[in-house]
Design an enzyme around this catalytic site. Structure first.
Site, short mmCIF file in Angstrom:
data_model
loop_
_atom_site.label_atom_id
_atom_site.label_comp_id
_atom_site.label_asym_id
_atom_site.label_seq_id
_atom_site.Cartn_x
_atom_site.Cartn_y
_atom_site.Cartn_z
CG ASP A 98 -2.31 0.26 0.99
OD1 ASP A 98 -2.60 1.36 0.47
OD2 ASP A 98 -3.15 -0.60 1.28
CD GLU A 273 -9.03 4.32 -1.44
OE1 GLU A 273 -9.95 3.93 -0.71
OE2 GLU A 273 -8.10 5.04 -1.01
CG ASP A 346 -11.45 1.16 3.19
OD1 ASP A 346 -10.98 1.01 4.33
OD2 ASP A 346 -10.82 1.68 2.25
C1 GLC Z 1 -8.07 4.58 2.18
C2 GLC Z 1 -7.94 3.27 2.92
C3 GLC Z 1 -8.65 3.38 4.24
C4 GLC Z 1 -7.98 4.48 5.04
C5 GLC Z 1 -7.92 5.78 4.26
C6 GLC Z 1 -6.94 6.73 4.87
O1 GLC Z 1 -9.38 4.87 1.85
O2 GLC Z 1 -8.44 2.23 2.13
O3 GLC Z 1 -8.65 2.18 4.95
O4 GLC Z 1 -8.69 4.70 6.22
O5 GLC Z 1 -7.49 5.60 2.93
O6 GLC Z 1 -5.62 6.30 4.65
#
Ligand code: GLC
Length: 586
Positions: A98, A273, A346
């Protein structure tokens, strides 16, 4: 990123904290992942994304990184990580980490130095502002003040609730910006030094043998500056971050630079994302030489969500699900190769969300298994890279809740507060968290019917779903009709050289698009030979007869035992949730 080596692969997301605990401390770890690599290989997985394992106080479960160059001791060591990379390589698997660079942790050295000297070099790494107590300048609409009277630079609401401005530790009148949790201060991407630090770190990891990254929350790196207030959308006087993001332009300059400096020279695989992208910008994101190799389609995930609060979110119907899936296919296939999901860390569990609750009430275990296999088939064989989130392959479900005290997830706790302030009853608020909360997907993987579902010999960090004695891998592996074995068959089918052309690169064409509770489409390839595959699902309990565009030549997959095709016939008779993959004579 135009490299396509990954198009015929299958990807899997691991949430390390809940995957497999090798040392009995109740927290999953990297040695636990290594111990289960053969399991993933045997399932047919190629690409593995790990949610963050970097050093972190875990305020947002690792999405708050205090050291990008180290592994958190709860997950293991850098030697473990190197061993994971080597073990994956041995098995022709690819590890993706990530990349969380919109923000770091307030325990990161940069932030600590910024606190020591807000006006120094590290102060510029963040969005820090020295505030005044005086009333907002005349003409400033919607101004918001801190509890002790400082006028905040803007009235944006953080994703996890409350204003985005927090007092800088050790200071009276300095504040910092955090669009997520207050332990996640935003990094200032406008500062070239910050970008350099990030690119150095990315290259360091790629040089270590990482295949690439899943890029977290990336749209947020570009703020609409200078800070200003927007019309509030709730009684708290604040506005959603999305309001600001719609106005922010120029994220592409940062993303293009990041690609050129890091991913492109390493030919790395990246999946973004990305929420709220503007349609005309899609080619920049995932087209030829796009910022990323691919990005997730979240259209189903966000369907029905209400700005008012989780209690007002709508449940998705099969027709709405289909319309999300199909419109995403139309939108993305013209541009690039999308990443298809039904859940992640999430989101609630796909098997709970996408099978209507009213139908579930009437289902026995066998029918529920059939429905889970139907869902698996329709999303998995759509065009794009299929992703499986840990536990999805055994049909794991949402977690029943008895009290808010059982909830760990910061966003669920905020949603609870919002609902309670609006006067939603405790019982209704709890049900809303059960349907929408992030803990649903974060419960430990259900390996077996042993204590704690075989996840840990210690005490699990988050409650194990009580359904584990029914839903677990041990029980499903030997059962040829299990959800698990259906996923295995789906993966094998997509990789079968005989069907790879239509199923990986072939076109996507809707079939019976207006038929209630039918999800059906064609995957078609012209080269090297013309081949047409039909995926057809009777996504309801009542059986029925449906037309075929051409007679079926062969049944490639059937989620029921009931036989189906009659040679030469242009129709098929399907039981409840029966779903077929057919090779057509056309
Ligand atoms: C993304 C992640 C989530 C996290 C957010 C802040 O949406 O998938 O789990 O809380 O970013 O990093």
């Amino acid at each position: 990123m135009n490299s396509t080596w990954w198009h015929d692969k299958v990807a899997y997301q691991i949430y390390p904290k809940s995957f497999y605990d090798s040392n009995g401390d109740g927290i999953g770890d990297i040695p636990g992942i290594i111990a289960r690599l053969d399991y993933l290989k045997d399932l047919g997985v190629d690409i593995v994304w790990l949610s963050p394992v970097y050093r972190s106080p875990l305020a947002d479960q690792g999405y708050d990184i205090s050291d990008y160059y180290n592994i958190d001791p709860r997950f293991g060591t850098m030697e473990d990580m190197d061993r994971l990379l080597a073990e994956a390589k041995k098995r022709d698997m690819y590890i993706v980490m990530d990349l969380v660079v919109n923000h770091c942790s307030d325990e990161h050295a940069w932030f600590k130095k910024a606190c020591e000297d807000p006006e120094g070099q590290y102060g510029q790494y963040f969005y820090l502002r020295r505030l005044k107590k005086a009333a907002a300048p005349e003409g400033t609409a919607y101004a918001v003040t801190s509890p002790d009277g400082y006028v905040l630079p803007c009235n944006w609401r953080s994703y996890f609730g409350g204003p985005v401005w927090e007092k800088l530790p050790g200071h009276e009148d300095w504040y910092y910006l955090h669009v997520f949790h207050k332990k996640q201060p935003d990094l200032n991407w406008e500062n070239p030094r910050v970008r350099e630090e990030i690119y150095t770190m990315i290259n360091w990891w790629l040089d270590r043998g990482l295949a690439g990254f899943r890029i977290d929350a990336i749209i947020n790196i570009k703020k609409a500056l200078p800070f200003r207030n927007y019309a509030p959308d709730r009684a708290d006087g604040l506005c959603s971050i999305h309001t600001m993001l719609r106005e922010a332009s120029g994220v592409g300059e940062f993303l293009g630079e990041m690609r050129d400096r890091t991913f492109a020279p390493h030919n790395a695989f990246t999946v973004g994302e990305v929420f709220g992208e503007k349609e005309e910008e899609l080619p920049d994101f995932i087209g030829k030489n796009g910022y990323f190799s691919t990005m997730f389609d979240f259209s189903e995930a966000i369907w029905g969500s209400s700005p008012a609060g989780w209690h007002a979110n709508q449940g998705i119907t099969p027709d709405a699900y289909r319309s999300c899936l199909f419109s995403a296919q139309k939108k993305f296939n013209a541009v690039g190769f999308i990443s298809n999901i039904i859940e992640n860390h999430d989101e609630p569990r796909g098997a709970t969300r996408y099978i209507p609750a009213a139908d579930r009430k009437q289902m026995d275990e066998r029918m529920l298994t059939t429905a889970k296999k139907a869902l698996a088939t329709v999303y998995f064989l759509a065009k794009g890279l299929p992703w499986i989130y840990q536990g999805q392959e055994i049909g794991m479900e949402n977690l029943p809740l008895h009290s808010i005290d059982e909830v760990d997830d910061v966003s669920s706790i905020d949603a609870w507060n919002v609902m309670r302030e609006l006067g939603v009853s405790e019982a209704d608020a709890l049900r809303a968290i059960e349907r929408n909360g992030r803990d649903n997907a974060r419960t430990p993987f259900q390996w077996s019917a042993a204590e704690n579902a075989g996840f840990t010999t210690g005490s699990p960090w988050l409650r194990v779903n009580p359904d584990y004695s029914q839903i677990n891998l041990d029980r499903q592996q030997p059962d040829p009709d299990s959800v698990y074995n259906h996923y295995k068959k789906l993966i094998a089918l997509r990789k079968d050289p005989q069907y790879r052309d239509p199923l990986v690169r072939g076109s996507f064409e809707p079939w019976l698009e207006d038929e209630h509770n039918v999800i059906a489409y064609l995957r078609r390839s012209e080269v090297p030979t013309s081949q047409t595959i039909l995926v057809i699902s009777n996504y309801q309990l009542q059986p029925r007869v449906l037309p075929l565009p051409a007679p079926a030549r062969r049944v490639l997959l059937n989620n029921c035992t009931k036989p189906v095709i009659q040679p030469g016939k242009r129709q098929v008779s399907l039981g409840g949730y029966q779903t077929l993959v057919l090779e057509l004579d056309m």
